[in-house]
Design a protein around this motif. Structure first.
Motif, PDB file in Angstrom:
ATOM      1  N   GLU A 134       0.860  -1.192   0.000  1.00  0.00           N
ATOM      2  CA  GLU A 134       0.000   0.000   0.000  1.00  0.00           C
ATOM      3  C   GLU A 134       0.889   1.233   0.000  1.00  0.00           C
ATOM      4  OE1 GLU A 134      -3.489  -0.097   2.435  1.00  0.00           O
ATOM      5  OE2 GLU A 134      -3.734   2.085   2.450  1.00  0.00           O
ATOM      6  N   PRO A 137      -0.495   7.771  -2.872  1.00  0.00           N
ATOM      7  CA  PRO A 137      -0.624   7.952  -4.338  1.00  0.00           C
ATOM      8  C   PRO A 137       0.489   8.769  -4.991  1.00  0.00           C
ATOM      9  CG  PRO A 137      -2.785   8.120  -3.309  1.00  0.00           C
ATOM     10  CD  PRO A 137      -1.797   8.000  -2.178  1.00  0.00           C
ATOM     11  N   ARG A 140       3.762   6.829  -5.915  1.00  0.00           N
ATOM     12  CA  ARG A 140       3.650   5.555  -6.642  1.00  0.00           C
ATOM     13  C   ARG A 140       4.875   5.260  -7.516  1.00  0.00           C
ATOM     14  NH1 ARG A 140       1.318   4.670 -11.734  1.00  0.00           N
ATOM     15  NH2 ARG A 140       0.159   6.625 -11.644  1.00  0.00           N
ATOM     16  N   TYR A 156       0.835  -1.604 -10.875  1.00  0.00           N
ATOM     17  CA  TYR A 156      -0.188  -0.759 -10.258  1.00  0.00           C
ATOM     18  C   TYR A 156      -1.534  -1.474 -10.324  1.00  0.00           C
ATOM     19  CZ  TYR A 156      -3.428   3.256  -9.934  1.00  0.00           C
ATOM     20  OH  TYR A 156      -4.443   4.115  -9.593  1.00  0.00           O
ATOM     21  N   GLU A 158      -4.840  -1.247 -10.933  1.00  0.00           N
ATOM     22  CA  GLU A 158      -5.724  -0.234 -11.531  1.00  0.00           C
ATOM     23  C   GLU A 158      -7.088  -0.192 -10.843  1.00  0.00           C
ATOM     24  OE1 GLU A 158      -3.273   1.058 -14.921  1.00  0.00           O
ATOM     25  OE2 GLU A 158      -5.188   1.819 -14.098  1.00  0.00           O
ATOM     26  N   THR A 161      -8.701   1.918  -4.841  1.00  0.00           N
ATOM     27  CA  THR A 161      -8.271   2.842  -3.787  1.00  0.00           C
ATOM     28  C   THR A 161      -8.617   2.183  -2.455  1.00  0.00           C
ATOM     29  OG1 THR A 161      -8.757   4.733  -5.217  1.00  0.00           O
ATOM     30  CG2 THR A 161      -8.543   5.178  -2.853  1.00  0.00           C
ATOM     31  N   THR A 162      -7.656   2.169  -1.531  1.00  0.00           N
ATOM     32  CA  THR A 162      -7.909   1.459  -0.263  1.00  0.00           C
ATOM     33  C   THR A 162      -8.835   2.290   0.642  1.00  0.00           C
ATOM     34  OG1 THR A 162      -6.097   2.507   0.940  1.00  0.00           O
ATOM     35  CG2 THR A 162      -5.550   0.554  -0.409  1.00  0.00           C
ATOM     36  N   ASP A 163      -9.313   1.678   1.726  1.00  0.00           N
ATOM     37  CA  ASP A 163     -10.152   2.401   2.695  1.00  0.00           C
ATOM     38  C   ASP A 163      -9.421   3.627   3.235  1.00  0.00           C
ATOM     39  OD1 ASP A 163     -11.777  -0.479   4.324  1.00  0.00           O
ATOM     40  OD2 ASP A 163     -12.125   0.523   2.408  1.00  0.00           O
ATOM     41  N   ASN A 164      -8.104   3.664   3.070  1.00  0.00           N
ATOM     42  CA  ASN A 164      -7.313   4.781   3.598  1.00  0.00           C
ATOM     43  C   ASN A 164      -6.983   5.798   2.510  1.00  0.00           C
ATOM     44  OD1 ASN A 164      -7.035   3.086   6.017  1.00  0.00           O
ATOM     45  ND2 ASN A 164      -5.684   1.886   4.670  1.00  0.00           N
ATOM     46  N   GLY A 165      -7.528   5.587   1.294  1.00  0.00           N
ATOM     47  CA  GLY A 165      -7.311   6.542   0.201  1.00  0.00           C
ATOM     48  C   GLY A 165      -5.989   6.361  -0.528  1.00  0.00           C
ATOM     49  N   ASN A 166      -5.354   5.195  -0.355  1.00  0.00           N
ATOM     50  CA  ASN A 166      -4.063   4.953  -1.006  1.00  0.00           C
ATOM     51  C   ASN A 166      -4.193   3.978  -2.176  1.00  0.00           C
ATOM     52  OD1 ASN A 166      -2.612   6.582   0.909  1.00  0.00           O
ATOM     53  ND2 ASN A 166      -2.929   4.902   2.390  1.00  0.00           N
ATOM     54  N   ILE A 167      -3.070   3.741  -2.868  1.00  0.00           N
ATOM     55  CA  ILE A 167      -3.084   2.813  -4.013  1.00  0.00           C
ATOM     56  C   ILE A 167      -2.300   1.553  -3.635  1.00  0.00           C
ATOM     57  CG2 ILE A 167      -3.321   4.692  -5.691  1.00  0.00           C
ATOM     58  CD1 ILE A 167      -0.045   2.998  -5.668  1.00  0.00           C
TER      59      ILE A 167
END
Ligand code: DER
Length: 219
Positions: A134, A137, A140, A156, A158, A161-167
């Motif tokens: 994780e 963004p 990346r 990546y 595609e 988006t995680t529950d924490n707003g990340n990629i």
């Protein structure tokens, strides 16, 4: 069927730990979902749960099981969760469901980690499953270059988006012959939030479903 048997074995494993005011930690994924469904019939035996994802929180609430914020719950007696791979030391790769950060946090805050999995997850060497990482963004590309230096082939994920707003970067062709060292090395890359290697804190018990039944394994 294998996952169902594992989920029911996990309920039996957890029951002695349940008291009126107990709050337990719950993971994410299809095996964790079966565990939530099986546990729901005993919801009068404990107080509630801390969930490692919005998805698990919703499933718990649908069963009428109270969901608590980890910050109000203190140290939890037990955390139950699946894995994408698990080895004989009960070290795991997790994150297939993109919930690895909250899973690792709730696991860290729990005394006993019970891993529930079918035999397809059992490996000698971690890394066949692409390792989820994780990442913030804006970091990346930088993190991807650093992961390449460690020998990974980061892709990546595609549209996630995680529950924490990340990629999420999934690291392919990355056999983990030294999971402990690599977990730390990846954590040290600026911009990495969490990586899916659970080696520093492995599971305490593995309930492994196979045709011959559910095996209870410890490291
Ligand atoms: O994302 C995770 O770490 C989950 O535990 C997940 O990978 C396990 O998924 P499954 O129980 O649906 O196989």
């Amino acid at each position: 069927a294998l996952k169902q048997a594992v989920a029911e074995a996990a309920v039996r494993e957890v029951q002695p730990l349940l008291e009126g005011d107990t709050i337990i930690g719950i993971g994410t994924g299809s095996t964790a979902n079966l565990f939530i469904d099986a546990l729901a019939q005993y919801k009068q035996d404990f107080d509630g749960a801390v969930a490692s994802s919005e998805a698990s929180a919703e499933r718990l609430k649908a069963h009428g099981i109270p969901v608590y914020d980890l910050n109000g719950a203190g140290t939890l007696p037990v955390y139950i969760d699946g894995a994408d791979e698990v080895n004989a030391h009960l070290q795991m790769i997790k994150g297939g469901g993109a919930a690895l950060t909250r899973e690792k946090i709730v696991a860290a805050s729990s005394r006993k980690f019970i891993c529930i999995a079918d035999q397809s997850k059992w490996v000698n060497l971690l890394g066949e499953f692409p390792l989820p990482v994780e990442v913030i963004p804006m970091a990346r590309s930088y993190v991807a270059r650093e992961l390449v230096k460690l020998g990974a082939d980061p892709m990546y994920r595609e549209g996630v988006t995680t529950d924490n707003g990340n990629i999420i970067l999934d690291c392919y062709n990355f056999m983990l012959d030294d999971p402990l060292t690599l977990e730390q090395r990846i954590n040290d890359i600026t911009g990495v939030v969490t990586n899916g290697i659970f080696a520093r804190r492995p599971a305490d018990v593995l309930l492994l479903g196979s045709e011959s039944g559910v095996q209870r394994l410890t490291p």
